[in-house]
Scaffold this active site. Structure first.
Site, PDB file in Angstrom:
ATOM      1  CG  ASP A 174      19.764 -38.819   2.518  1.00  9.06           C
ATOM      2  OD1 ASP A 174      19.331 -38.600   1.370  1.00  9.06           O
ATOM      3  OD2 ASP A 174      20.947 -38.579   2.860  1.00  9.06           O
ATOM      4  CD  GLU A 189      18.131 -41.186  -1.481  1.00  7.11           C
ATOM      5  OE1 GLU A 189      18.047 -40.413  -2.451  1.00  7.11           O
ATOM      6  OE2 GLU A 189      18.772 -40.920  -0.448  1.00  7.11           O
TER       7      GLU A 189
END
Length: 708
Positions: free
Chosen positions: A343, A379
């Site tokens: 993330d 990401e």
């Protein structure tokens, strides 16, 4: 009295060896560290750790077994202006805890300051804190072997443990919403029939339920609020006995592996649940604040925030980097997971300020013999300046391709001047990845993900509808590149519903037949809706769970078919980028590995690519030279394919390639058709009509001669 032996400074955390448990915790700023043991009634015994080596405080306690609840109290300086926040009145979770029991009840005592006076708060937080748990490291893995599915054969399913299983009538009620629910044969059978090779679980590291959400009757559903990087989240366990959720998680992984499905974890190493200077003191903040967090240089009571959550993990210190790497290795070696999706990964690459592909974090990952061998998905952005880094991550890494998502959405909603980039995205985004020595599978392709509209909502809403989140519909992305087919939200208009159904098929067909790795959001194949809410982070309810009683059977069957088409034909999952040069010579002109064609059947010229009004194109994929093995282990050459994309609202007649490309063509997919497509044979040079907003896929047998 509990016996206390010196123990070892390594490994960090609580390690049970069959006779007792070694405890070790790092704190450079500590003056004294106390280990706190709790019984089932909450009674506490404090033990001063007698040894310190290299700022690691440690002890071995014989007779301490799995299930023992514990925490730490750190005696040291409390001087927020200098970045120190030690307070022995705050019970602290072990950063290396393998399991956590209980939840925070958000009493004033879990904060290091008084809400009214802002002065230091010395209330004891122990009665209001979850506890770390000693776990049993032993587990019968049997003959478990990681599937090790190559990237180019991978189909990812992004899923939420609870959202996927909570209402599934095929699961026993006590297993719904749990790791055991995913391990259940009904769930695994569903994933297998869908053609999934890897399930990417949204955060399962122990996370915190935010007080601000709970006060509004909401919950942290997504889980991007980690407090324990080694512990599987305890609310997802059907077995609530302290520490047993570790065994349940391992059982889930073992069951998925038996079915050939890999387990990828969505991990949040960029920040923790302790927030900014107004946040609680739960673990890192009270252990060694300056080591674990990035602080504002000229006023260290404040935190640098590249994540939008209040704090950022300090990856410039060896201890923070060690924490991340130890965690990653633990999940691979002890929990047998197969990869990670990071993330806001750009945050991990910030050393001084800018994102740096030569950052120490990447160096550590690349040289690590364990972590470097699993799937690594970034990401590739954060909320800081210069944070959008799609295409810039180093070798070994794959990336969520946000440009793929945006371009495919724009193409199918009829935006002009998109055909050129659309062509690049569906063929692996060579412009983003080829320069760094990566392959087409560096691109993790997706149209929807947990953050944003579901696929059904993408074709049903022009605007977000997040009123249920209690933020005045101000949260969530406002520019969604969506199109509602003429009516906002629910409709009973036949034409609108037909348009929406077709658009969903277009997106799924495009996703599955693009070069790269497809990622499907759970429930998209079932027509899952969130009623236009594109930010379901706080909606732990029927709004975000899959509604298994109302599924789109037709869309599900279509998804299975197109996924099988991808799986059966390596032409759609090449390991190398197209080069455009001839790979065989036949009777006519040289035929390249890929050819872009106009509806009239001519090769695309510069003026065709540059025509801003163009909304249709066709592509020929040469199957020659792409060899694989059949079920008998014999080498076979794949067929050729012709795909015609029409994003305009009117039908368009496409001329199929000549016999230099294939001796005949057969229709295998048509998104304009609700039912199974009847195979229609089309002769070379013939025509096929592609309805408005539709895709047609034709298959041609490989030419038997002239292959090189």
């Amino acid at each position: 009295m509990t016996q206390v032996w010196p123990g070892s400074a390594y490994p960090l955390g609580a390690t049970y060896d069959g006779t007792g448990t070694n405890f070790a915790i790092f704190s450079e700023v500590a003056e004294t560290v106390e280990l706190c043991l709790f019984d089932d009634d909450g009674n506490e015994e404090r033990i001063r750790l007698p040894e310190m080596d290299g700022y690691v405080w440690h002890a071995f306690l014989p007779g301490i077994h799995p299930g023992q609840k514990y925490g730490f109290r750190v005696h040291g300086p409390y001087d927020p202006a200098r970045g120190h926040r030690c307070n022995p009145n705050k019970l602290l979770l072990d950063p290396y805890a393998k399991a956590v029991d209980g939840q925070i009840d958000w009493d004033q005592s879990v904060f290091g300051y008084d809400f009214k006076t802002k002065e230091r708060n010395d209330d004891d937080s122990a009665p209001h804190m979850p506890k770390s748990v000693v776990v049993n490291p032993y587990f019968d893995w049997g003959v478990d072997r990681p599937p090790r599915t190559p990237y180019h054969k991978t189909v990812i399913y992004e899923a939420h443990v609870k959202g996927l299983t909570m209402t599934n009538p095929r699961l026993p009620e006590e297993l719904r919403g749990t790791y055991a629910g995913i391990a259940h044969p009904a769930t695994i059978e569903y994933l297998t029939e869908l053609g999934i090779t890897a399930i990417e679980l949204m955060p399962v590291h122990q996370f915190v339920q935010d007080d601000t959400l709970q006060q509004k009757g909401l919950r942290n559903y997504w889980g991007y609020n980690t407090i324990g990087f080694f512990a599987p989240h305890n609310e997802y366990a059907s077995n609530t006995t302290a520490g047993q959720h570790v065994q349940e998680f391992k059982g889930m992984v073992r069951a998925l592996h038996e079915a050939g499905i890999e387990v990828i974890l969505d991990v949040v190493y960029n920040h923790t649940a302790e927030g900014n200077h107004n946040g609680p003191t739960l673990s890192f903040k009270g252990i060694d604040n300056r080591t674990y967090y990035r602080l504002v240089e000229d006023d260290k009571q404040y935190y640098m925030d590249y994540t939008g959550t209040g704090n950022t993990l300090n990856v410039r210190t060896p201890q923070s980097l060690q924490l991340i790497m130890d965690s990653l290795r633990y999940w691979v070696t002890e929990m047998h997971v197969d990869g990670f999706r990071f993330d806001l990964a750009s945050t991990l690459a910030r050393e001084l300020h800018a994102v740096d592909r030569l950052a120490a974090f990447f160096d550590l990952v690349h040289q690590d013999p364990i972590v470097s061998q699993v799937k690594l998905i970034a990401e590739p952005w954060d909320v800081g300046e210069g944070g959008y880094q799609v295409g810039n991550f180093p070798a070994l890494w794959t990336e969520w391709n946000g440009k793929y998502r945006d371009t495919v959405r724009d193409f199918w909603r009829g935006e002009g001047d998109t055909v050129g980039e659309f062509a690049s995205r569906i063929t692996g985004s060579a412009d983003l990845y080829q320069h760094s020595g990566r392959r087409p599978f560096a691109s993790i392709n997706f149209v929807t993900a947990h953050d944003g509209f579901t696929l059904r909502d993408l074709v049903s809403y022009n605007e977000k509808h997040n009123e249920a989140n209690g933020e005045g519909n101000n949260d969530g992305e406002s520019h969604n590149r969506s199109w509602n087919c003429g009516v906002e939200g629910p409709s009973d208009d036949h034409d609108v519903l037909a348009c929406r159904a077709r658009q969903q098929r277009n997106f799924i067909a495009t996703l599955m037949l693009s070069q790269g790795v497809p990622m499907l959001l759970h429930g998209d194949e079932l027509g899952r809706t969130q009623n236009g809410n594109n930010n379901g982070y706080c909606q732990d309810s029927e709004l975000t769970w899959i509604d298994w009683d109302h599924i789109d059977e037709g869309l599900l069957e279509f998804t299975k078919k197109v996924t099988k088409l991808r799986t059966d034909h390596p032409t759609f999952r090449r390991r190398r980028f197209f080069h455009g040069r001839p790979i065989r010579r036949g009777q006519g002109d040289p035929v390249p590995d890929i050819d872009w064609l106009t509806p009239a059947g001519d090769q695309m010229a510069d003026e065709d690519w540059d025509a801003g009004f163009a909304k249709s194109l066709a592509v020929y994929l040469n199957g020659h030279g792409i060899r694989s093995t059949d079920e008998r282990g014999e080498e076979v050459v794949d067929d050729h394919f012709y795909m015609a994309f029409n994003a305009s609202h009117q039908p368009i007649e496409f001329t199929v390639p000549s016999d230099d490309y294939a001796p005949t063509w057969t229709t295998v997919l048509d998104t304009a058709e609700m039912d199974e497509v009847e195979p229609v044979e089309i002769k070379p040079g013939g025509t096929v009509t592609v309805q408005g907003r539709a895709v047609i896929v034709l298959q041609g047998p490989a030419v038997e001669a002239g292959a090189q």
